[in-house]
Structures are given as C-alpha cells and as structure tokens.
Write a protein that holds these residues in place. Structure first.
Motif, PDB file in Angstrom:
ATOM      1  N   GLY A  83       0.809  -1.204   0.000  1.00 38.48           N
ATOM      2  CA  GLY A  83       0.000   0.000   0.000  1.00 38.48           C
ATOM      3  C   GLY A  83       0.847   1.261   0.000  1.00 38.48           C
ATOM      4  N   ASP A  84       0.187   2.380  -0.231  1.00 36.39           N
ATOM      5  CA  ASP A  84       0.880   3.665  -0.260  1.00 36.39           C
ATOM      6  C   ASP A  84      -0.057   4.751   0.253  1.00 36.39           C
ATOM      7  OD1 ASP A  84      -0.359   5.249  -2.749  1.00 36.39           O
ATOM      8  OD2 ASP A  84      -0.165   3.142  -3.319  1.00 36.39           O
ATOM      9  N   ALA A  85       0.526   5.883   0.544  1.00 38.38           N
ATOM     10  CA  ALA A  85      -0.243   7.046   0.986  1.00 38.38           C
ATOM     11  C   ALA A  85       0.546   8.286   0.604  1.00 38.38           C
ATOM     12  CB  ALA A  85      -0.486   7.004   2.489  1.00 38.38           C
ATOM     13  N   GLU A  86      -0.130   9.414   0.640  1.00 35.99           N
ATOM     14  CA  GLU A  86       0.530  10.684   0.360  1.00 35.99           C
ATOM     15  C   GLU A  86      -0.031  11.690   1.353  1.00 35.99           C
ATOM     16  OE1 GLU A  86       1.423  11.807  -3.865  1.00 35.99           O
ATOM     17  OE2 GLU A  86      -0.017  13.387  -3.383  1.00 35.99           O
ATOM     18  N   PHE A  87       0.833  12.562   1.858  1.00 29.45           N
ATOM     19  CA  PHE A  87       0.318  13.594   2.753  1.00 29.45           C
ATOM     20  C   PHE A  87       0.929  14.934   2.416  1.00 29.45           C
ATOM     21  CE2 PHE A  87       3.752  11.398   4.929  1.00 29.45           C
ATOM     22  CZ  PHE A  87       4.531  12.409   5.488  1.00 29.45           C
ATOM     23  N   ASP A  88       0.093  15.959   2.597  1.00 38.53           N
ATOM     24  CA  ASP A  88       0.445  17.335   2.275  1.00 38.53           C
ATOM     25  C   ASP A  88       1.037  17.990   3.516  1.00 38.53           C
ATOM     26  OD1 ASP A  88       0.606  19.839   1.168  1.00 38.53           O
ATOM     27  OD2 ASP A  88      -1.555  20.115   0.938  1.00 38.53           O
ATOM     28  N   ILE A  89       2.194  18.634   3.366  1.00 39.49           N
ATOM     29  CA  ILE A  89       2.802  19.312   4.514  1.00 39.49           C
ATOM     30  C   ILE A  89       2.509  20.816   4.519  1.00 39.49           C
ATOM     31  CG2 ILE A  89       4.594  17.575   4.836  1.00 39.49           C
ATOM     32  CD1 ILE A  89       6.583  19.501   3.464  1.00 39.49           C
ATOM     33  N   LYS A  90       1.766  21.296   3.524  1.00 37.24           N
ATOM     34  CA  LYS A  90       1.454  22.741   3.474  1.00 37.24           C
ATOM     35  C   LYS A  90       0.704  23.238   4.703  1.00 37.24           C
ATOM     36  CE  LYS A  90       1.718  23.435  -1.469  1.00 37.24           C
ATOM     37  NZ  LYS A  90       0.983  23.343  -2.708  1.00 37.24           N
ATOM     38  N   PRO A  91      -0.357  22.546   5.194  1.00 38.18           N
ATOM     39  CA  PRO A  91      -1.039  23.044   6.401  1.00 38.18           C
ATOM     40  C   PRO A  91      -0.092  23.113   7.608  1.00 38.18           C
ATOM     41  CG  PRO A  91      -2.384  21.379   5.321  1.00 38.18           C
ATOM     42  CD  PRO A  91      -1.042  21.374   4.638  1.00 38.18           C
ATOM     43  N   PHE A  92       0.803  22.146   7.711  1.00 37.84           N
ATOM     44  CA  PHE A  92       1.782  22.123   8.801  1.00 37.84           C
ATOM     45  C   PHE A  92       2.740  23.311   8.683  1.00 37.84           C
ATOM     46  CE2 PHE A  92       5.842  20.438  10.606  1.00 37.84           C
ATOM     47  CZ  PHE A  92       5.422  20.318  11.915  1.00 37.84           C
ATOM     48  N   ILE A  93       3.212  23.571   7.477  1.00 37.73           N
ATOM     49  CA  ILE A  93       4.136  24.698   7.254  1.00 37.73           C
ATOM     50  C   ILE A  93       3.437  26.031   7.506  1.00 37.73           C
ATOM     51  CG2 ILE A  93       5.491  25.874   5.458  1.00 37.73           C
ATOM     52  CD1 ILE A  93       6.773  23.249   4.962  1.00 37.73           C
ATOM     53  N   GLU A  94       2.177  26.150   7.088  1.00 32.48           N
ATOM     54  CA  GLU A  94       1.418  27.382   7.353  1.00 32.48           C
ATOM     55  C   GLU A  94       1.277  27.610   8.864  1.00 32.48           C
ATOM     56  OE1 GLU A  94       0.613  29.801   5.176  1.00 32.48           O
ATOM     57  OE2 GLU A  94       1.757  28.512   3.824  1.00 32.48           O
ATOM     58  N   ALA A  95       1.019  26.539   9.606  1.00 29.73           N
ATOM     59  CA  ALA A  95       0.891  26.665  11.064  1.00 29.73           C
ATOM     60  C   ALA A  95       2.214  27.094  11.693  1.00 29.73           C
ATOM     61  CB  ALA A  95       0.427  25.341  11.667  1.00 29.73           C
ATOM     62  N   LEU A  96       3.324  26.630  11.133  1.00 28.53           N
ATOM     63  CA  LEU A  96       4.646  26.990  11.662  1.00 28.53           C
ATOM     64  C   LEU A  96       4.927  28.488  11.529  1.00 28.53           C
ATOM     65  CD1 LEU A  96       6.748  24.062  10.201  1.00 28.53           C
ATOM     66  CD2 LEU A  96       6.524  24.581  12.622  1.00 28.53           C
ATOM     67  N   LYS A  97       4.327  29.116  10.530  1.00 28.80           N
ATOM     68  CA  LYS A  97       4.585  30.540  10.272  1.00 28.80           C
ATOM     69  C   LYS A  97       3.872  31.453  11.268  1.00 28.80           C
ATOM     70  CE  LYS A  97       5.320  29.907   5.326  1.00 28.80           C
ATOM     71  NZ  LYS A  97       4.795  30.178   3.981  1.00 28.80           N
ATOM     72  N   MET A  98       2.903  30.905  12.016  1.00 24.38           N
ATOM     73  CA  MET A  98       2.175  31.716  12.998  1.00 24.38           C
ATOM     74  C   MET A  98       3.057  31.974  14.222  1.00 24.38           C
ATOM     75  SD  MET A  98      -1.499  29.870  12.967  1.00 24.38           S
ATOM     76  CE  MET A  98      -2.182  29.219  11.479  1.00 24.38           C
ATOM     77  N   GLN A  99       2.694  32.981  15.018  1.00 25.84           N
ATOM     78  CA  GLN A  99       3.443  33.312  16.229  1.00 25.84           C
ATOM     79  C   GLN A  99       2.803  32.645  17.446  1.00 25.84           C
ATOM     80  OE1 GLN A  99       6.344  35.127  16.308  1.00 25.84           O
ATOM     81  NE2 GLN A  99       6.192  34.979  14.090  1.00 25.84           N
ATOM     82  N   PHE A 100       3.590  31.913  18.205  1.00 27.39           N
ATOM     83  CA  PHE A 100       3.084  31.246  19.411  1.00 27.39           C
ATOM     84  C   PHE A 100       3.984  31.599  20.572  1.00 27.39           C
ATOM     85  CE2 PHE A 100       2.763  28.408  15.753  1.00 27.39           C
ATOM     86  CZ  PHE A 100       1.398  28.420  15.582  1.00 27.39           C
ATOM     87  N   ASN A 101       3.601  32.581  21.323  1.00 30.12           N
ATOM     88  CA  ASN A 101       4.444  32.943  22.453  1.00 30.12           C
ATOM     89  C   ASN A 101       3.898  32.405  23.767  1.00 30.12           C
ATOM     90  OD1 ASN A 101       6.147  34.260  20.709  1.00 30.12           O
ATOM     91  ND2 ASN A 101       5.101  36.220  20.939  1.00 30.12           N
ATOM     92  N   ASP A 102       2.643  32.659  24.040  1.00 23.71           N
ATOM     93  CA  ASP A 102       2.093  32.298  25.344  1.00 23.71           C
ATOM     94  C   ASP A 102       0.958  31.287  25.249  1.00 23.71           C
ATOM     95  OD1 ASP A 102       3.860  34.081  26.521  1.00 23.71           O
ATOM     96  OD2 ASP A 102       2.476  35.758  26.284  1.00 23.71           O
TER      97      ASP A 102
END
Length: 164
Positions: A83-102
């Motif tokens: 079997g195989d699968a594919e996953f998109d990392i764009k949503p993960f990368i978009e979340a990384l660009k946000m600011q998370f301080n507190d």
C-alpha cells in the motif's frame, strides 16, 4: 543551503492491520519520497501491526506532498507492495509561520479533516506541544485491502537556511 526551508522530522510510530503478504504475516518497511530524496525505515519482522518508533528526517526545499510506500521485505523475490499514501505538509508549514508565544501546552492550532483527496483516516491536529509545533496523522493506505500508518511531524530549523 539558500533553498533549504528546514528539516521535517517524521516520527514513524506504528502500522495497524497491515496486509499479510507472506503466509500469515509480513515484514514491513516504509519508503518516504519528496522531490529527489528517498528515506527508508527499518524492517519489522513477521508483524502486521508493527511498531517502528523510528525517526526519519527529510530536507524540505519546497512544501511538496510526501509519498509513503509500504513494502513487505522478501529474501528471495522482489519485495511485495503493501500500500501507499501521500500527505500534504502545506497546512503544517502554514501553522509553523504563525506566532506562538504564550499558548498553553497541547493547544490545537489547526485541524486537517480527512477528504477524498488526502489519505487521512481521521482528523489530524496541528498542536503546540512542549514549545514545538507538531502534527499527528493516521494515514490510510491506498491500493491495498487494509492498513494504516501513524506518524508525527515536527519541524527542525536549520541555522543558515532560507527558513520559512
């Protein structure tokens, strides 16, 4: 290094209900592909519910989908596809660009829902956990009778890289 965005750490946790390709079992391993890169996990002998608990790290130059192929290791013949699968990392990368301080630990930043075009078998949360952004995924394998793979994504910034 000028094109490198960073490194994606993929914690390959386990497989669930993989297809038996030998008499009653399989010897599964996973190959991950993005662009020209190929990475492979170790082989788990005689197990259709393997626990890898293994980390593979991929250099990301652009946020391309990652292809995952599961195989049964055979000694005297070509390895069998499981079997195989594919996953998109764009949503993960978009979340990384946000600011998370507190943010409190275990805060859900974003949720990716399963669709006909992705291989998610359930909602995938992108979470702020212990000072890092992580994403847990359960991926349903395609082109096979049964099987899911559980992984966790984490980002590693590389000094001197282009960054996000």
């Amino acid at each position: 290094m000028d094109r490198l965005l960073g490194l994606l750490s993929i914690h390959v946790q386990k497989g669930v209900n993989l297809a038996a390709r030998d008499i009653r079992s399989s010897d599964p391993y996973i190959i991950f592909r993005i662009g020209e890169q190929t990475l492979k996990t170790g082989v788990i002998k005689k197990n259709i519910n393997p626990v890898w608990d293994e980390v593979v790290t991929i250099a990301v130059f652009e946020p391309l989908p990652i292809k995952m192929e599961v195989y049964d290791k055979d000694t005297f013949s070509r390895d069998d596809e499981m079997g195989d699968a594919e996953f998109d990392i764009k949503p993960f990368i978009e979340a990384l660009k946000m600011q998370f301080n507190d943010l409190p630990d275990e805060t859900i930043i974003s949720t990716v829902k399963p669709t006909r075009t992705n291989c998610l078998s359930e909602e995938s949360n992108i979470t702020w956990s212990k000072g890092k952004v992580i994403q847990n995924m359960v991926l349903r394998l395609r082109n096979v009778v049964s099987g899911e793979i559980e992984i966790q994504l984490e980002w590693i910034n590389v000094p001197g890289s282009k960054g996000l």
